[in-house]
Write a protein that holds these residues in place. Structure first.
Motif, PDB file in Angstrom:
ATOM      1  N   THR A 111       0.837  -1.198   0.000  1.00  0.00           N
ATOM      2  CA  THR A 111       0.000   0.000   0.000  1.00  0.00           C
ATOM      3  C   THR A 111       0.877   1.255   0.000  1.00  0.00           C
ATOM      4  N   ASP A 165       0.544   5.913  -0.509  1.00  0.00           N
ATOM      5  CA  ASP A 165      -0.332   7.059  -0.246  1.00  0.00           C
ATOM      6  C   ASP A 165      -1.489   7.118  -1.232  1.00  0.00           C
ATOM      7  N   ASP A 187      -4.425   2.518  -1.386  1.00  0.00           N
ATOM      8  CA  ASP A 187      -4.633   2.087  -0.015  1.00  0.00           C
ATOM      9  C   ASP A 187      -6.039   1.524   0.105  1.00  0.00           C
ATOM     10  N   SER A 229      -8.927   1.495  -4.369  1.00  0.00           N
ATOM     11  CA  SER A 229      -8.368   1.986  -3.102  1.00  0.00           C
ATOM     12  C   SER A 229      -9.340   1.854  -1.933  1.00  0.00           C
TER      13      SER A 229
END
Length: 375
Positions: free
Chosen positions: A240, A242, A245, A280
């Motif tokens: 993961t 920024d 995620d 994400s």
């Protein structure tokens, strides 16, 4: 002797039967031609059926024999049985004719009928026996072909294992040199240095994965009790970023016998698959199976359609334009190297679910004992 052997060879077996059958047909015609003046029509019809009928049967079998499922090497057996039946009936009628106390009316007719019926009777037995021999020959040929195929697979496996060992050796040497010089060199960019070190670690890891997928679990000596939760958490942190995620939920306290690097690699590959297809906002869950025979990894993404669940394990299969189609393949091979049984199914939220069974679990008391020994 050579001519007799050639007479019974598979190349001439059909012709022998055809000639024998044609001879009975011809002899029937001659017999009827000689005896037609004082022989009733019904008796002529019976002679035709009993003598010419078997003759036509032999003639047709001789023509059809090369076109049947019977193996050519047992053709001579069919001929021998047919001639054997002829010989037996010839002997029986001959003894009746020579018996002083007995009488055989019209011995020529009796010999023709008996030998014709004996030939076709022997033919029937011969065909049955030939089919049995054919099955035996085919079974032997199949067994031999299977042995040859296994030998080829074994040779290919040995070459693959040798190649994997050579490749691992050749890769490790320059890798170790790069790692040594990298450690000695004072980095001017700490972040770049960390990236290089991470790349080195990934190469080292891939060498280990390559060896274990080829050689099996025996390729590693680092098997020890490993907590699934710890490796899942570390793997999630590795995949993961920024921008990419999701949410990881770990609901297991299970400890298994494995190499920590291998188990973490397995999690990383499956987590990447969930993130790539679920986005994400995907939620990935790692938990123990209800029967406590292993663990599972599932997500709430789009899932894997049932008709492609076998295809996703093939090398190069991918649904993404920039994908390589290796992640799930390596994950499957790694699980199989540990003799884990694994399946792809559907999660409760219609996402993908990977179940792993036959996992070597570590009981809590066993884990405590091994921890004491290590300390």
């Amino acid at each position: 002797m050579a001519s007799l052997s050639q007479f019974f060879s598979e190349d001439h077996a059909g012709w022998v039967l055809a000639v024998l059958g044609g001879s009975f047909v011809l002899l029937t015609a001659l017999h009827i031609a000689v005896a037609h003046t004082d022989q009733p029509l019904a008796e002529t019809l019976i002679d035709t059926i009993l003598i010419a009928g078997p003759g036509f049967g032999l003639l047709y079998t001789g023509y059809r024999l090369p076109r049947t499922e019977i193996h050519e090497t047992v053709y001579p057996s069919v001929v021998k049985w047919s001639l054997g039946g002829l010989g037996v009936m010839l002997g029986v009628v001959g003894l009746l004719i020579l018996n002083p106390g007995g009488s055989v009316d019209r011995p020529v007719r009796a010999l023709l009928i008996a030998t014709a019926l004996g030939s076709v009777g022997g033919l029937g037995i011969g065909l049955h026996d030939a089919r049995a021999q054919t099955r035996a020959v085919e079974a032997e040929q199949y067994s031999y072909a299977l042995e040859q195929a296994n030998a080829r697979i074994e040779r290919q496996h040995q070459r693959l294992e040798s190649f994997a060992g050579m490749l691992a050796h050749e890769l490790r040497n320059p890798l170790q040199i790069a790692q040594i010089y990298h450690q000695q060199e004072q980095p001017q960019n700490e972040q770049a240095a960390e990236e290089v070190a991470t790349a080195h670690d990934r190469i080292e890891e891939m060498i280990d994965i390559l060896l274990i997928t080829v050689r099996g679990k025996s390729a590693t000596t680092a098997v020890e009790p490993v907590a699934i939760a710890d490796q899942a958490t570390d793997a999630w942190a590795a995949v993961t970023t920024d921008t990419v995620d999701g949410e990881l939920v770990v609901e297991t306290e299970e400890t298994v016998q494995a190499d920590a690097a291998h188990l973490q690699y397995l999690f990383r590959q499956l987590f990447r698959n969930s993130l790539e297809h679920g986005g994400s906002d995907v939620t990935v869950r790692v938990a123990s199976l209800p029967d406590q025979e292993g663990f599972y990894i599932e997500d709430d993404g789009p899932g894997i359609p049932e008709d492609v669940r076998e295809d996703v394990l093939k090398v190069g299969f991918t649904t993404k334009a920039d994908g390589q189609g290796l992640g799930l393949t390596f994950a499957a091979q790694l699980a199989e190297a540990y003799d884990w049984t694994w399946t792809i199914t559907e999660s409760a939220t219609d996402g993908a679910r990977f179940e792993f069974r036959d996992v070597d679990q570590v009981a809590p008391e066993q884990e405590d004992e091994e921890e004491v020994h290590r300390n």
